[in-house]
Design a protein around this motif. Structure first.
Motif, short mmCIF file in Angstrom:
data_model
loop_
_atom_site.label_atom_id
_atom_site.label_comp_id
_atom_site.label_asym_id
_atom_site.label_seq_id
_atom_site.Cartn_x
_atom_site.Cartn_y
_atom_site.Cartn_z
N GLY A 49 -56.99 4.19 -7.98
CA GLY A 49 -56.10 4.99 -8.81
C GLY A 49 -54.92 4.20 -9.34
O GLY A 49 -54.84 2.97 -9.21
N THR A 50 -53.99 4.93 -9.95
CA THR A 50 -52.77 4.34 -10.50
C THR A 50 -51.56 5.15 -10.04
O THR A 50 -51.69 6.31 -9.62
CB THR A 50 -52.81 4.31 -12.04
OG1 THR A 50 -52.99 5.65 -12.53
CG2 THR A 50 -53.93 3.43 -12.55
N ASP A 51 -50.38 4.54 -10.15
CA ASP A 51 -49.17 5.24 -9.72
C ASP A 51 -48.53 5.98 -10.89
O ASP A 51 -49.15 6.15 -11.95
CB ASP A 51 -48.19 4.26 -9.08
CG ASP A 51 -47.69 3.20 -10.06
OD1 ASP A 51 -48.01 3.29 -11.27
OD2 ASP A 51 -46.97 2.28 -9.63
N ARG A 52 -47.28 6.40 -10.72
CA ARG A 52 -46.60 7.20 -11.76
C ARG A 52 -46.44 6.46 -13.07
O ARG A 52 -46.34 7.08 -14.14
CB ARG A 52 -45.23 7.63 -11.26
CG ARG A 52 -45.23 8.56 -10.06
CD ARG A 52 -43.82 9.00 -9.76
NE ARG A 52 -42.94 7.86 -9.59
CZ ARG A 52 -41.61 7.92 -9.66
NH1 ARG A 52 -41.02 9.06 -9.95
NH2 ARG A 52 -40.87 6.84 -9.48
N LEU A 53 -46.38 5.12 -13.00
CA LEU A 53 -46.17 4.32 -14.21
C LEU A 53 -47.47 3.77 -14.78
O LEU A 53 -47.44 3.08 -15.81
CB LEU A 53 -45.21 3.17 -13.91
CG LEU A 53 -43.81 3.56 -13.43
CD1 LEU A 53 -42.98 2.31 -13.13
CD2 LEU A 53 -43.11 4.43 -14.47
N GLY A 54 -48.58 4.03 -14.12
CA GLY A 54 -49.85 3.50 -14.60
C GLY A 54 -50.20 2.13 -14.03
O GLY A 54 -51.07 1.44 -14.56
N ARG A 55 -49.53 1.73 -12.95
CA ARG A 55 -49.85 0.45 -12.31
C ARG A 55 -51.01 0.63 -11.33
O ARG A 55 -51.08 1.64 -10.64
CB ARG A 55 -48.62 -0.10 -11.58
CG ARG A 55 -47.48 -0.44 -12.54
CD ARG A 55 -46.24 -0.84 -11.80
NE ARG A 55 -45.72 0.25 -10.98
CZ ARG A 55 -44.51 0.25 -10.41
NH1 ARG A 55 -43.70 -0.78 -10.58
NH2 ARG A 55 -44.12 1.29 -9.69
N ASP A 56 -51.89 -0.37 -11.29
CA ASP A 56 -53.09 -0.27 -10.48
C ASP A 56 -52.75 -0.36 -8.98
O ASP A 56 -52.11 -1.32 -8.53
CB ASP A 56 -54.06 -1.39 -10.86
CG ASP A 56 -55.41 -1.25 -10.17
OD1 ASP A 56 -56.12 -0.31 -10.51
OD2 ASP A 56 -55.71 -2.07 -9.29
N VAL A 57 -53.19 0.62 -8.21
CA VAL A 57 -52.89 0.66 -6.77
C VAL A 57 -53.65 -0.43 -6.03
O VAL A 57 -53.11 -1.06 -5.11
CB VAL A 57 -53.24 2.05 -6.19
CG1 VAL A 57 -53.07 2.07 -4.68
CG2 VAL A 57 -52.37 3.13 -6.83
N PHE A 58 -54.90 -0.69 -6.41
CA PHE A 58 -55.68 -1.72 -5.75
C PHE A 58 -55.04 -3.10 -5.94
O PHE A 58 -54.96 -3.89 -4.99
CB PHE A 58 -57.10 -1.73 -6.29
CG PHE A 58 -57.97 -2.81 -5.71
CD1 PHE A 58 -58.43 -2.72 -4.40
CD2 PHE A 58 -58.31 -3.93 -6.45
CE1 PHE A 58 -59.22 -3.72 -3.85
CE2 PHE A 58 -59.10 -4.94 -5.92
CZ PHE A 58 -59.55 -4.83 -4.61
N ALA A 59 -54.57 -3.39 -7.17
CA ALA A 59 -53.90 -4.67 -7.42
C ALA A 59 -52.63 -4.79 -6.58
O ALA A 59 -52.34 -5.84 -6.02
CB ALA A 59 -53.58 -4.81 -8.91
N GLY A 60 -51.88 -3.71 -6.50
CA GLY A 60 -50.67 -3.73 -5.69
C GLY A 60 -50.98 -3.94 -4.21
O GLY A 60 -50.28 -4.67 -3.51
N LEU A 61 -52.07 -3.31 -3.74
CA LEU A 61 -52.47 -3.44 -2.35
C LEU A 61 -52.84 -4.89 -2.03
O LEU A 61 -52.42 -5.45 -1.01
CB LEU A 61 -53.65 -2.52 -2.06
CG LEU A 61 -54.13 -2.44 -0.61
CD1 LEU A 61 -53.12 -1.68 0.23
CD2 LEU A 61 -55.49 -1.77 -0.55
N VAL A 62 -53.62 -5.50 -2.90
CA VAL A 62 -54.08 -6.87 -2.67
C VAL A 62 -52.91 -7.86 -2.74
O VAL A 62 -52.76 -8.71 -1.85
CB VAL A 62 -55.17 -7.25 -3.70
CG1 VAL A 62 -55.51 -8.73 -3.60
CG2 VAL A 62 -56.41 -6.40 -3.48
N HIS A 63 -52.10 -7.76 -3.75
CA HIS A 63 -50.97 -8.69 -3.89
C HIS A 63 -49.89 -8.41 -2.85
O HIS A 63 -49.15 -9.32 -2.46
CB HIS A 63 -50.40 -8.61 -5.30
CG HIS A 63 -51.26 -9.26 -6.35
ND1 HIS A 63 -51.08 -10.57 -6.75
CD2 HIS A 63 -52.31 -8.78 -7.08
CE1 HIS A 63 -51.97 -10.88 -7.67
NE2 HIS A 63 -52.73 -9.80 -7.89
#
Length: 264
Positions: A49-63
């Motif tokens: 999924g994505t957050d309130r701003l449209g940022r990818d949750v999976f990318a955030g999790l990995v980084h």
């Protein structure tokens, strides 16, 4: 040993995720990459999924794995190094040096590590190096006391007397002969130090004191807090990652402690 293997496998997976983060999730994890508030598995391009701003949750999790492990390992290493040096000097020299260093250690112990880290970040500003410094400042005292106790039991041994007879200098004896023999029990604190550093880093990021230029699991949890009813996955996903990381370190530490107890 099974708990050690499970913990090591989980931690190895996290380390590989951190090392290959640019390959697994290329691009800037802070960049807007799609429609806002997409739920997990709703879009093939955004698996979590994505957050309130449209940022990818999976990318955030990995980084975010990179930030968490980087800060945790470096702060734990710094805490062990500082504690080992202080404990070695205190135990080997004794006298007034021992009294002064132990009083300083006790002074640091009276302040909770999280509050000390929070105060340090408030003064120096949030960044990865200052996070390492802040966390290690509140995490070195236990290593110092354990090292001092080991040095006190070793400094009267025959090999130390032999080193003095050979004309070795006091600090050379302390750090070349005694410290390597005293470092085993201190190294066993590494798992505790890493787990503590992970939790403190997440708490600081949750409160907005993390590095603003890096994705952290704490900041992701804080971001999801504002829409917890509508999109609980925004906090649950990084929360699970945080639990798995701390659990893996705990299992490794428990496995190592069992191995030490079984050794004659």
């Amino acid at each position: 040993m099974s708990s050690f293997r499970i913990g090591a496998a989980l931690l190895l997976l996290l380390v590989l995720m951190a090392l290959f983060a640019p390959v697994i999730a290329p691009g800037d994890p802070l960049a807007i990459s799609g429609q806002a508030m997409l739920r997990p598995f709703e879009s093939e391009a955004h698996l979590l999924g994505t957050d309130r701003l449209g940022r990818d949750v999976f990318a955030g999790l990995v980084h975010g794995t990179r930030t968490t492990l980087l800060v945790a390992f470096f702060s734990a290493a710094a805490a062990l190094i500082i504690g080992s040096i202080v404990g070695t000097i205190s135990g080997f020299l004794g006298g007034i040096t021992d009294i002064v260093l132990m009083r300083i250690t006790e002074a640091f112990q009276t302040v909770p590590g999280f509050l000390l880290a929070l105060a340090t970040i408030s003064v120096t500003g949030p960044s990865a190096p200052t996070l390492v410094l802040a966390i290690s400042l509140g995490n070195w005292t236990q290593a110092a006391r354990v090292t001092r106790a080991e040095v006190l039991s070793l400094r009267e041994r025959d090999f130390v007397a032999a080193a003095r007879t050979l004309g070795m200098r006091p600090f050379e004896i302390a750090f070349r002969e005694i410290l390597p023999n005293a470092f085993g029990p201190t190294a066993s604190l590494a798992a505790i130090s890493v787990a503590t550093a992970i939790l403190i880093e997440a708490a600081l990021s949750f409160l907005g004191f993390g590095d603003p230029n890096r994705v952290t699991w704490g900041s992701m949890i804080a971001e999801g807090r504002t829409v917890l009813r509508a999109a609980p996955y925004l906090s649950i996903v990084p929360g699970i990652a945080l639990v798995v990381t701390v659990l893996s370190v705990h299992l490794i530490g428990r496995g190592l402690s069992r191995t030490e107890r079984l050794q004659p």
